[in-house]
Write a protein that holds these residues in place. Sequence first.
Motif, PDB file in Angstrom:
ATOM      1  N   HIS A  42       0.948  -1.041  -0.007  1.00  0.00           N
ATOM      2  CA  HIS A  42       0.219  -0.054   0.102  1.00  0.00           C
ATOM      3  C   HIS A  42       0.684   1.396   0.423  1.00  0.00           C
ATOM      4  CE1 HIS A  42      -3.236  -2.043   2.317  1.00  0.00           C
ATOM      5  NE2 HIS A  42      -3.325  -2.518   0.754  1.00  0.00           N
ATOM      6  N   ILE A  43       1.806   0.730   0.140  1.00  0.00           N
ATOM      7  CA  ILE A  43       2.748   2.396   0.706  1.00  0.00           C
ATOM      8  C   ILE A  43       3.518   2.848  -0.869  1.00  0.00           C
ATOM      9  CG2 ILE A  43       5.206   3.018   1.850  1.00  0.00           C
ATOM     10  CD1 ILE A  43       4.399   2.126   4.205  1.00  0.00           C
ATOM     11  N   ALA A  44       3.957   1.523  -1.217  1.00  0.00           N
ATOM     12  CA  ALA A  44       4.507   1.223  -2.715  1.00  0.00           C
ATOM     13  C   ALA A  44       3.548   1.830  -3.616  1.00  0.00           C
ATOM     14  CB  ALA A  44       4.942   0.325  -3.290  1.00  0.00           C
ATOM     15  N   GLU A  45       2.260   1.621  -3.844  1.00  0.00           N
ATOM     16  CA  GLU A  45       1.185   1.741  -5.225  1.00  0.00           C
ATOM     17  C   GLU A  45       1.243   3.689  -4.782  1.00  0.00           C
ATOM     18  OE1 GLU A  45      -2.819   1.735  -3.236  1.00  0.00           O
ATOM     19  OE2 GLU A  45      -1.774   0.045  -3.465  1.00  0.00           O
ATOM     20  N   GLY A  46       1.485   4.327  -3.012  1.00  0.00           N
ATOM     21  CA  GLY A  46       1.638   5.212  -2.860  1.00  0.00           C
ATOM     22  C   GLY A  46       3.050   6.144  -4.152  1.00  0.00           C
ATOM     23  N   CYS A  47       4.071   5.633  -4.241  1.00  0.00           N
ATOM     24  CA  CYS A  47       5.328   6.232  -4.422  1.00  0.00           C
ATOM     25  C   CYS A  47       5.523   5.901  -5.940  1.00  0.00           C
ATOM     26  CB  CYS A  47       6.363   5.201  -3.560  1.00  0.00           C
ATOM     27  SG  CYS A  47       6.334   5.504  -1.492  1.00  0.00           S
ATOM     28  N   MET A  48       4.128   5.343  -6.049  1.00  0.00           N
ATOM     29  CA  MET A  48       4.949   4.518  -7.750  1.00  0.00           C
ATOM     30  C   MET A  48       4.244   5.941  -8.857  1.00  0.00           C
ATOM     31  SD  MET A  48       3.687   1.281  -9.313  1.00  0.00           S
ATOM     32  CE  MET A  48       3.041   0.832  -7.878  1.00  0.00           C
ATOM     33  N   ALA A  49       2.815   6.527  -7.880  1.00  0.00           N
ATOM     34  CA  ALA A  49       2.295   7.300  -9.341  1.00  0.00           C
ATOM     35  C   ALA A  49       1.850   8.420  -8.547  1.00  0.00           C
ATOM     36  CB  ALA A  49       0.757   7.077  -9.474  1.00  0.00           C
TER      37      ALA A  49
END
Length: 579
Positions: free
Chosen positions: A186-193
């Motif tokens: 969940h943290i990673a998906e916010g860092c991607m876009a």
Amino acid sequence: MTEEARGTGRRSQAWFGARGRGGMLYRSWMRNQGFGHEVFDGRPVIGIAVSASELAPCNAHLTRVAEAVQRGVWQSGGFPLRFPTMATGETLMRPTAMLYRNLMAMEVEELIRANPLDGVVLLSGCDKTTPAMLMGAASVDLPALMVTGGPMLNGKYRGRDVGSGTHVWKFEEDLKTGRMTEEESHIAEGCMARSSGHCMTMGTASTMACVAEALGMQLPGSAAWPAVDSRRMETAQAAGRRVVRMVEEGLRPSRILTREAFENAIRVNAAIGGSTNAIIHLSALAGRVGVDLDLEDFDALARAVPTLVNLMPSGRYLMEDFCYAGGLPAVMAELLRGGLLHGERITVTGRGVAENVAGAERVDPDVITGLDAPFQPAGNGTAVLRGNLCPDGAVIKQSAASPHLLTHRGPARVFDSPEEYHRVADDPELDVDENTVLVIRNAGPKGYPGMPEVSNAPLPAKLLKAGVTDMVRVCDGRMSGTGYGTVVLHVAPEAAVGGPLALVRDGDPIVLDVPNRTLRLEVDDAELRRRRATWRAPAEEHTGGYTWLYTRHVEQADRGADFDFLRGCRGYDVPRDSH
């Protein structure tokens, strides 16, 4: 065209220059928006096609880009008018945005033709909006210029760059193998876009932006500026100024989109490690302008071109790095140095390709390599396969595949839909090993319908946990441009229309030989004839609406999956006046 329009040389004057009741109606209703009478003086009327939509995150910022285009049109003495189009966003649309590419192309074509426009600027972003707009504009053939919305800024996660799409597949594998927790994902998906814009990998959106520039339909250097960089807006403003001049010069898509322009785009796609989806879209666009483009052209033209750009999914970097390293002009200048492009081909600038990129330099040679020491040697581009499993062709992106699997023989494990495979992909008892060839069918243009990006299906969980990182997959669907793996795509004819893929059974030996460009099913002809005699086409699911129209008129992948009735240019005569 009416006498009024002929007299001024402006198509828009058939509306705004008309005498009597008709002209009064057209002008008076436009004036309710605050336009003064002077804008109807015969100046070029420029439509700005805006595919902004919050349902298409890649395109959501295009309203601001349109404002910059408008400034440029006013600066050059034109009359800009924005109009909305649908947005085919791959991120949310089901069953696939590709199902609606042709619908968007029809809408763009008819909106341009039906309205008082002398030229048009096309604002696109996500994967299918760029080819749809180009297809629609090409079928009208009014002066047209594209402005893509630009990529997102690089994703950042725990001190490293992450790419949209590409790291979705990687993180999915990490989740399945326990290397990442749900909370971490969940943290990673916010860092991607983390900004406006389309995918910042060399996925289909970035590929088609570069292809539009390589074709000559976009201003030099404009494909790569990040969506939030101020120079994206400078480029859009310059486009607004330039399109007015294009109208005055009579510079239309038919003069730009020649056979040589398509050859340039194919070679550029190979050099940037671009998406296999470019083949589908370029084939469809070529059909609109009457350019004879065969599937074999993509293989033959790309063979001599090395991969120069070190970007995900094939490499390390992202579009922001590509931009600051010199962008597409640096790549095209290097290809010209090697005699690999037609430098004289005219573009939307009114100048040739060579003149456009003169002086472009590779600022970072690790991101954009040279012909003397390329990122990947020539021959690593998209390969076109033939054989009894794909008589009308199939493709594979070599730069994203595992070298040891480019020559492979293994037993088929067949699934009649992507959903059928996903239901069992995590089953620890699934009967597959690293030699298995996963076959996923009924995912083609007619069969799904819409030819979704399902071909790079995730590996079975049992194999991931055993340390297997790739396996051969064969499908009549497409693969995301952000994806990777040894995946044979676009198998034609597709299974749903009775292509040989429909006849494959579990255990059948399949032989992939990319060096020799073949894909074969090792089953004798007599047995295949027996199977065909008992094969039945899937039941028709759609009895009305757009999907019904789509399934009856969509062409196969090797012809670009356009509608059969949309091929060709229908021109821009002024519609009848009912007033």
